[in-house]
Design a protein around this motif. Structure first.
Motif, PDB file in Angstrom:
ATOM      1  N   THR A   2      54.368  64.547  13.224  1.00 50.94           N
ATOM      2  CA  THR A   2      56.041  64.490  14.279  1.00 50.94           C
ATOM      3  C   THR A   2      55.147  64.700  15.628  1.00 50.94           C
ATOM      4  OG1 THR A   2      56.029  67.050  14.259  1.00 50.94           O
ATOM      5  CG2 THR A   2      57.617  65.806  13.088  1.00 50.94           C
ATOM      6  N   VAL A   3      56.723  63.987  16.340  1.00 50.21           N
ATOM      7  CA  VAL A   3      55.981  64.482  17.780  1.00 50.21           C
ATOM      8  C   VAL A   3      56.368  65.692  18.410  1.00 50.21           C
ATOM      9  CG1 VAL A   3      56.100  63.488  20.148  1.00 50.21           C
ATOM     10  CG2 VAL A   3      56.453  61.880  18.026  1.00 50.21           C
ATOM     11  N   ASP A   4      54.540  66.002  19.602  1.00 50.66           N
ATOM     12  CA  ASP A   4      54.598  67.162  20.072  1.00 50.66           C
ATOM     13  C   ASP A   4      54.670  66.840  21.650  1.00 50.66           C
ATOM     14  OD1 ASP A   4      54.915  70.424  20.732  1.00 50.66           O
ATOM     15  OD2 ASP A   4      52.007  70.299  20.417  1.00 50.66           O
ATOM     16  N   VAL A   5      55.705  67.540  22.282  1.00 47.18           N
ATOM     17  CA  VAL A   5      55.670  67.417  23.933  1.00 47.18           C
ATOM     18  C   VAL A   5      55.151  68.577  24.191  1.00 47.18           C
ATOM     19  CG1 VAL A   5      57.041  66.703  26.022  1.00 47.18           C
ATOM     20  CG2 VAL A   5      57.416  65.315  24.060  1.00 47.18           C
ATOM     21  N   VAL A   6      54.038  68.570  25.036  1.00 45.18           N
ATOM     22  CA  VAL A   6      53.450  69.662  25.461  1.00 45.18           C
ATOM     23  C   VAL A   6      53.488  69.709  27.697  1.00 45.18           C
ATOM     24  CG1 VAL A   6      51.882  70.434  24.195  1.00 45.18           C
ATOM     25  CG2 VAL A   6      51.443  68.984  25.798  1.00 45.18           C
ATOM     26  N   ASP A   7      53.277  70.882  28.108  1.00 41.95           N
ATOM     27  CA  ASP A   7      53.881  71.111  29.229  1.00 41.95           C
ATOM     28  C   ASP A   7      52.327  70.599  30.133  1.00 41.95           C
ATOM     29  OD1 ASP A   7      55.782  72.327  29.248  1.00 41.95           O
ATOM     30  OD2 ASP A   7      55.316  74.311  29.494  1.00 41.95           O
ATOM     31  N   TYR A   8      52.030  70.098  31.253  1.00 41.68           N
ATOM     32  CA  TYR A   8      51.021  69.053  31.400  1.00 41.68           C
ATOM     33  C   TYR A   8      49.955  70.050  32.043  1.00 41.68           C
ATOM     34  CZ  TYR A   8      47.746  66.284  35.240  1.00 41.68           C
ATOM     35  OH  TYR A   8      47.205  66.075  35.371  1.00 41.68           O
ATOM     36  N   GLN A 134      61.834  66.115  31.207  1.00 38.23           N
ATOM     37  CA  GLN A 134      62.736  66.924  30.431  1.00 38.23           C
ATOM     38  C   GLN A 134      63.300  66.376  29.464  1.00 38.23           C
ATOM     39  OE1 GLN A 134      65.344  68.222  33.785  1.00 38.23           O
ATOM     40  NE2 GLN A 134      63.859  69.176  35.276  1.00 38.23           N
ATOM     41  N   HIS A 135      63.760  65.365  29.169  1.00 36.63           N
ATOM     42  CA  HIS A 135      65.050  64.411  28.667  1.00 36.63           C
ATOM     43  C   HIS A 135      63.583  64.081  27.106  1.00 36.63           C
ATOM     44  CE1 HIS A 135      67.294  61.559  27.044  1.00 36.63           C
ATOM     45  NE2 HIS A 135      65.871  61.208  26.328  1.00 36.63           N
ATOM     46  N   LYS A 136      61.694  64.250  27.318  1.00 41.35           N
ATOM     47  CA  LYS A 136      61.192  63.944  26.408  1.00 41.35           C
ATOM     48  C   LYS A 136      61.242  65.724  25.840  1.00 41.35           C
ATOM     49  CE  LYS A 136      57.879  62.525  28.583  1.00 41.35           C
ATOM     50  NZ  LYS A 136      56.387  62.446  29.238  1.00 41.35           N
ATOM     51  N   ALA A 137      61.179  66.544  26.500  1.00 42.25           N
ATOM     52  CA  ALA A 137      60.881  67.797  26.208  1.00 42.25           C
ATOM     53  C   ALA A 137      62.775  68.582  24.979  1.00 42.25           C
ATOM     54  CB  ALA A 137      61.117  68.977  27.183  1.00 42.25           C
ATOM     55  N   ALA A 138      63.825  67.956  25.286  1.00 45.29           N
ATOM     56  CA  ALA A 138      64.421  67.649  25.053  1.00 45.29           C
ATOM     57  C   ALA A 138      65.415  67.382  23.876  1.00 45.29           C
ATOM     58  CB  ALA A 138      66.367  67.390  25.699  1.00 45.29           C
ATOM     59  N   ILE A 139      64.502  66.424  23.189  1.00 45.63           N
ATOM     60  CA  ILE A 139      64.397  65.245  22.393  1.00 45.63           C
ATOM     61  C   ILE A 139      63.606  65.966  21.402  1.00 45.63           C
ATOM     62  CG2 ILE A 139      63.648  63.214  21.430  1.00 45.63           C
ATOM     63  CD1 ILE A 139      63.931  61.690  24.278  1.00 45.63           C
ATOM     64  N   VAL A 140      62.437  66.149  21.692  1.00 46.63           N
ATOM     65  CA  VAL A 140      61.197  66.974  20.880  1.00 46.63           C
ATOM     66  C   VAL A 140      62.313  68.041  20.324  1.00 46.63           C
ATOM     67  CG1 VAL A 140      59.366  68.245  20.303  1.00 46.63           C
ATOM     68  CG2 VAL A 140      59.709  66.066  21.543  1.00 46.63           C
ATOM     69  N   ALA A 141      62.999  68.891  20.863  1.00 46.39           N
ATOM     70  CA  ALA A 141      63.743  70.150  21.051  1.00 46.39           C
ATOM     71  C   ALA A 141      64.634  70.473  19.731  1.00 46.39           C
ATOM     72  CB  ALA A 141      63.963  71.271  22.264  1.00 46.39           C
ATOM     73  N   ALA A 142      65.191  68.661  19.637  1.00 46.92           N
ATOM     74  CA  ALA A 142      66.409  68.601  18.956  1.00 46.92           C
ATOM     75  C   ALA A 142      66.120  68.804  17.635  1.00 46.92           C
ATOM     76  CB  ALA A 142      67.358  67.742  19.505  1.00 46.92           C
ATOM     77  N   GLY A 143      64.878  68.643  17.410  1.00 48.68           N
ATOM     78  CA  GLY A 143      64.143  68.082  16.264  1.00 48.68           C
ATOM     79  C   GLY A 143      63.578  67.823  15.697  1.00 48.68           C
ATOM     80  N   PRO A 144      62.215  67.792  14.408  1.00 51.79           N
ATOM     81  CA  PRO A 144      61.056  66.903  14.267  1.00 51.79           C
ATOM     82  C   PRO A 144      61.701  65.341  14.230  1.00 51.79           C
ATOM     83  CG  PRO A 144      62.368  67.934  12.817  1.00 51.79           C
ATOM     84  CD  PRO A 144      62.526  69.303  13.232  1.00 51.79           C
ATOM     85  N   LEU A 145      61.141  64.751  14.993  1.00 49.95           N
ATOM     86  CA  LEU A 145      60.649  63.728  15.032  1.00 49.95           C
ATOM     87  C   LEU A 145      59.639  62.836  14.710  1.00 49.95           C
ATOM     88  CD1 LEU A 145      63.108  62.217  18.452  1.00 49.95           C
ATOM     89  CD2 LEU A 145      63.949  62.893  15.506  1.00 49.95           C
ATOM     90  N   GLY A 146      59.558  61.377  14.556  1.00 46.08           N
ATOM     91  CA  GLY A 146      58.908  60.928  13.900  1.00 46.08           C
ATOM     92  C   GLY A 146      58.073  60.113  15.089  1.00 46.08           C
ATOM     93  N   ARG A 147      57.146  58.958  15.675  1.00 45.53           N
ATOM     94  CA  ARG A 147      56.498  58.466  16.637  1.00 45.53           C
ATOM     95  C   ARG A 147      57.465  57.325  16.841  1.00 45.53           C
ATOM     96  NH1 ARG A 147      51.660  59.379  18.579  1.00 45.53           N
ATOM     97  NH2 ARG A 147      50.383  60.568  17.423  1.00 45.53           N
TER      98      ARG A 147
END
Length: 178
Positions: A2-8, A134-147
């Motif tokens: 799964t993809v992980d988006v983190v703070d800068y 914010q868009h990327k964080a919302a995508i990841v927060a919506a549920g686990p996704l592959g690349r």
């Protein structure tokens, strides 16, 4: 995976510098230019913790001739990997965590320019960068996704930012300053 988006992470520029040195040793003068691109290159932008690097070359066959050196430097050599005119490499940590993506194109090609313009636009337009993060964080927060699903989910906004960036770079129309 799964993809992980983190703070800068303010350590990302130093990681790029280390990877640039690794690439310079492996590619020698086959690399005309090595640039930090992607979200990790934009201060304050949330990102996958993978350093994206853009290599410009005057001759793709010279890069191909350095594959043994790239492998010795720890990179997987992936060839075009689905994009005509690109050479793609990636490097992982010993535990399998992806660390680096390297995208190589002919310097001055449209793909090479597009990566630089996208990065430079986000540097110059922090509001657009924040919306993208914010868009990327919302995508990841919506549920686990592959690349692939993650990339598809952000594709519309990426395309809009890219259009704005290319217009901004060309000076064809005014894009509101962020």
């Amino acid at each position: 995976m799964t993809v992980d988006v983190v703070d800068y992470d303010p350590g990302w520029p130093a990681r790029f510098t280390d990877e640039r040195k690794r690439l310079q040793r492996a590619l020698g003068d086959a690399a005309a230019r090595i640039e930090h691109v992607g979200s990790t290159s934009v201060p304050g932008l949330a990102a996958k913790p993978v350093i994206d690097i853009l290599v410009g070359t005057h001759d793709l066959s010279r890069l191909d001739g350095r594959n043994a050196e790239m492998i010795a430097a720890g990179f997987q050599v992936r060839g075009e990997n689905g994009i005509c005119g690109r050479r793609y490499y990636r490097r992982h940590a010993p535990d399998g965590t992806r660390l680096v993506h390297v995208h190589a194109y002919l310097e001055g090609s449209e793909d090479f320019r597009r990566h630089l313009v996208f990065r430079d636009y986000l540097h110059a337009h922090p509001v657009s960068a924040a919306i993208y993060g914010q868009h990327k964080a919302a995508i990841v927060a919506a549920g686990p996704l592959g690349r692939e699903d993650y990339s598809a989910a952000k594709a519309g906004l990426v395309a809009q930012i890219e259009r704005d960036a290319l217009a901004w770079a060309a000076g064809r129309r005014k894009v509101p300053s962020s």
